[in-house]
Design a protein around this motif. Structure first.
Motif, PDB file in Angstrom:
ATOM      1  N   UNK A   3       0.828  -1.200   0.000  1.00 38.39           N
ATOM      2  CA  UNK A   3       0.000   0.000   0.000  1.00 38.39           C
ATOM      3  C   UNK A   3       0.866   1.255   0.000  1.00 38.39           C
ATOM      4  N   UNK A   4       1.934   1.239   0.768  1.00 36.97           N
ATOM      5  CA  UNK A   4       2.836   2.383   0.812  1.00 36.97           C
ATOM      6  C   UNK A   4       3.500   2.601  -0.539  1.00 36.97           C
ATOM      7  N   UNK A  10       1.556   6.606  -6.905  1.00 41.01           N
ATOM      8  CA  UNK A  10       0.454   7.466  -7.343  1.00 41.01           C
ATOM      9  C   UNK A  10       0.694   8.939  -7.010  1.00 41.01           C
ATOM     10  N   UNK A  11       1.346   9.210  -5.906  1.00 42.43           N
ATOM     11  CA  UNK A  11       1.595  10.589  -5.514  1.00 42.43           C
ATOM     12  C   UNK A  11       2.800  11.214  -6.209  1.00 42.43           C
ATOM     13  N   UNK A  12       3.725  10.409  -6.687  1.00 40.19           N
ATOM     14  CA  UNK A  12       4.935  10.939  -7.333  1.00 40.19           C
ATOM     15  C   UNK A  12       4.597  11.763  -8.581  1.00 40.19           C
TER      16      UNK A  12
END
Length: 99
Positions: A3-4, A10-12
């Motif tokens: 998950x991390x 996805x956030x990058x």
């Protein structure tokens, strides 16, 4: 752990796109005086052109040209009638027959 990793992946791209979004703002702040003056003049010119074209459209919508044509036609008709009457009166004034 998965998950991390998924959240990081996805956030990058989002973080990269947010950072690249700041670049145009910095570029706008670095404009020279001449560029700012020319942009201001262009915006004033565009405003004047848009306002003038809006006024022209308003005048076309009022059909002023048609009204002026009608007024001219009516005036020339009336004046030609009175001109004929005046000519007739002058003719009889100068060439009257003595009875």
């Amino acid at each position: 752990m998965n998950k991390l990793l998924l959240v990081t992946v996805l956030l990058a791209p989002l973080a990269i796109s947010v950072e690249s979004f700041r670049m145009p703002r910095q570029a706008e702040e670095d404009q020279g005086t001449l560029t700012m003056i020319s942009d201001t003049i262009k915006s004033y010119y565009n405003n004047v052109v848009n306002t003038a074209s809006d006024y022209m459209e308003t005048l076309k919508n009022l059909k002023i040209e048609e009204k002026v044509n009608n007024l001219y036609t009516e005036t020339t008709t009336i004046l030609s009638t009175y001109n004929g009457i005046l000519q007739d009166q002058l003719y009889h004034l100068f060439y009257s027959q003595d009875a």
